[in-house]
Design a protein around this motif. Structure first.
Motif, PDB file in Angstrom:
ATOM      1  N   TYR A  65       0.849  -1.170   0.000  1.00  0.00           N
ATOM      2  CA  TYR A  65       0.000   0.000   0.000  1.00  0.00           C
ATOM      3  C   TYR A  65       0.893   1.230   0.000  1.00  0.00           C
ATOM      4  O   TYR A  65       1.975   1.232   0.586  1.00  0.00           O
ATOM      5  CB  TYR A  65      -0.898   0.030   1.248  1.00  0.00           C
TER       6      TYR A  65
ATOM      7  N   LYS B  45       0.921   5.455   0.862  1.00  0.00           N
ATOM      8  CA  LYS B  45       0.182   6.450   1.635  1.00  0.00           C
ATOM      9  C   LYS B  45       0.818   7.819   1.489  1.00  0.00           C
ATOM     10  O   LYS B  45       1.989   8.014   1.826  1.00  0.00           O
ATOM     11  CB  LYS B  45       0.130   6.053   3.114  1.00  0.00           C
TER      12      LYS B  45
ATOM     13  N   PHE C 233       3.659   0.740   2.732  1.00  0.00           N
ATOM     14  CA  PHE C 233       3.415  -0.300   3.730  1.00  0.00           C
ATOM     15  C   PHE C 233       3.354  -1.657   3.046  1.00  0.00           C
ATOM     16  O   PHE C 233       2.660  -1.838   2.043  1.00  0.00           O
ATOM     17  CB  PHE C 233       2.097  -0.068   4.455  1.00  0.00           C
TER      18      PHE C 233
ATOM     19  N   PHE D 121       0.260  -5.457   9.001  1.00  0.00           N
ATOM     20  CA  PHE D 121       1.062  -4.450   8.310  1.00  0.00           C
ATOM     21  C   PHE D 121       2.461  -4.339   8.899  1.00  0.00           C
ATOM     22  O   PHE D 121       2.673  -4.549  10.094  1.00  0.00           O
ATOM     23  CB  PHE D 121       0.394  -3.071   8.433  1.00  0.00           C
ATOM     24  N   GLY D 122       3.391  -3.968   8.036  1.00  0.00           N
ATOM     25  CA  GLY D 122       4.707  -3.553   8.489  1.00  0.00           C
ATOM     26  C   GLY D 122       4.672  -2.099   8.937  1.00  0.00           C
ATOM     27  O   GLY D 122       3.647  -1.428   8.866  1.00  0.00           O
ATOM     28  N   GLU D 123       5.837  -1.615   9.369  1.00  0.00           N
ATOM     29  CA  GLU D 123       5.915  -0.281   9.957  1.00  0.00           C
ATOM     30  C   GLU D 123       5.891   0.836   8.922  1.00  0.00           C
ATOM     31  O   GLU D 123       5.640   1.988   9.247  1.00  0.00           O
ATOM     32  CB  GLU D 123       7.208  -0.141  10.777  1.00  0.00           C
TER      33      GLU D 123
ATOM     34  N   ASP E 253       0.190   4.210  14.684  1.00  0.00           N
ATOM     35  CA  ASP E 253       1.092   4.929  15.569  1.00  0.00           C
ATOM     36  C   ASP E 253       2.440   5.065  14.863  1.00  0.00           C
ATOM     37  O   ASP E 253       2.825   4.183  14.098  1.00  0.00           O
ATOM     38  CB  ASP E 253       1.283   4.166  16.881  1.00  0.00           C
TER      39      ASP E 253
ATOM     40  N   GLY F 122       5.927   4.560  13.620  1.00  0.00           N
ATOM     41  CA  GLY F 122       6.856   3.440  13.730  1.00  0.00           C
ATOM     42  C   GLY F 122       6.226   2.088  13.945  1.00  0.00           C
ATOM     43  O   GLY F 122       6.939   1.095  14.077  1.00  0.00           O
ATOM     44  N   LEU F 123       4.894   2.042  13.971  1.00  0.00           N
ATOM     45  CA  LEU F 123       4.240   0.748  14.229  1.00  0.00           C
ATOM     46  C   LEU F 123       3.334   0.293  13.100  1.00  0.00           C
ATOM     47  O   LEU F 123       2.716  -0.748  13.196  1.00  0.00           O
ATOM     48  CB  LEU F 123       3.408   0.813  15.513  1.00  0.00           C
ATOM     49  N   GLY F 124       3.225   1.048  12.052  1.00  0.00           N
ATOM     50  CA  GLY F 124       2.334   0.631  10.982  1.00  0.00           C
ATOM     51  C   GLY F 124       0.883   0.701  11.411  1.00  0.00           C
ATOM     52  O   GLY F 124       0.528   1.416  12.356  1.00  0.00           O
ATOM     53  N   LEU F 125       0.028  -0.054  10.739  1.00  0.00           N
ATOM     54  CA  LEU F 125      -1.400  -0.071  11.050  1.00  0.00           C
ATOM     55  C   LEU F 125      -1.734  -1.334  11.842  1.00  0.00           C
ATOM     56  O   LEU F 125      -1.310  -2.424  11.482  1.00  0.00           O
ATOM     57  CB  LEU F 125      -2.234  -0.061   9.766  1.00  0.00           C
ATOM     58  N   GLN F 126      -2.510  -1.170  12.883  1.00  0.00           N
ATOM     59  CA  GLN F 126      -2.931  -2.301  13.690  1.00  0.00           C
ATOM     60  C   GLN F 126      -4.451  -2.403  13.669  1.00  0.00           C
ATOM     61  O   GLN F 126      -5.157  -1.409  13.835  1.00  0.00           O
ATOM     62  CB  GLN F 126      -2.433  -2.135  15.127  1.00  0.00           C
TER      63      GLN F 126
ATOM     64  N   GLU G 252      -6.387  -7.109  16.653  1.00  0.00           N
ATOM     65  CA  GLU G 252      -5.196  -7.261  17.494  1.00  0.00           C
ATOM     66  C   GLU G 252      -5.233  -6.437  18.773  1.00  0.00           C
ATOM     67  O   GLU G 252      -4.685  -6.829  19.800  1.00  0.00           O
ATOM     68  CB  GLU G 252      -3.954  -6.821  16.708  1.00  0.00           C
TER      69      GLU G 252
END
Lengths: 115, 114
Positions: free
Chosen positions: A36, A38, A89, A105-107, B38, B40-44, B59
């Protein structure tokens, strides 16, 4: 436990060159992978995906490569353009009936393409 | 007009307040999702709904609740907001069915809890 990791927070490339964004995963149940893009103040938009039965998927300037043995995928953008500057992402899904419904997802990696 | 809309786009609130974030879609999709991002944490994934009668925890559901009022509407509530819920919140939809299930995201809501 970060199951999808993008180890490079940022990447800077020159316009016209290749951009390579990397992603590693740990969950061997993942069988569908997506990228993705953004832009600021917008939601993520789907770019390209690949199923685990393939090792490459291409869509115009964008190609995703999957190495299942290494649990690694990469996104190649050739040639890179300034408009490609965005956060990218990587996401993965364990599939089941519908691949992509529950994404991990990754960071994210901030790509900057310099004119 | 945007296919997936979120209201409000920005919200500042105080600790302990109840907050509702709303999501509407015109894509006709059955499946809807709430994520938080957040740095540095990507999407949760917080919650997801595969149809009006189906709600599932993701999660990080603690401290959140959702309501699927109709196929087109999915709202996220923070019953008593706390500062570590300060984040960017995204709603997404997907069509469902057999095969790949691309998710389409709204523009996001930036929430700050003081």
């Amino acid at each position: 436990d970060q199951q999808v990791k993008q180890n490079s927070p940022s990447l800077s490339v020159q316009e016209g060159r290749i951009s390579i964004l990397n992603c590693d995963y740990t969950n061997s149940m993942f069988d569908y992978f997506l990228w993705y893009k953004k832009y600021p103040a917008e939601g993520p938009t789907f770019l390209i995906s690949i199923s685990s039965i393939k090792d490459k998927n291409e869509d115009g300037r964008f190609t995703v490569f999957l190495n299942k043995s290494a649990k690694h995928l990469s996104l190649h953008i050739v040639p890179s353009q300034p408009g490609d500057s965005a956060v990218y992402f990587c996401a993965a899904s364990a599939g089941g009936e519908t691949s992509g419904s529950r994404l991990t997802f990754g960071e994210g990696t901030q790509l900057t393409v310099n004119p | 007009d945007a296919d997936v809309t979120q209201t409000p786009r920005n919200r500042i609130t105080k600790t302990g307040k109840r907050i509702m974030l709303e999501c509407s879609q015109t894509k006709g999709h059955d499946r809807m999702y709430w994520y938080r991002q957040d740095p540095g944490l990507g999407l949760q994934l917080i919650y997801y709904s595969f149809d009006v009668k189906d709600i599932n925890k993701g999660e990080i559901s603690d401290g959140y609740s959702v309501s699927r009022q109709a196929q087109a509407k999915f709202s996220l509530s923070l019953e008593s907001a706390i500062p570590n819920q300060t984040a960017l919140y995204f709603c997404a939809t997907s069509e469902g069915g057999v095969g790949t299930d691309t998710q389409y995201f709204g523009p996001g809501t930036r929430l700050t809890v003081l």
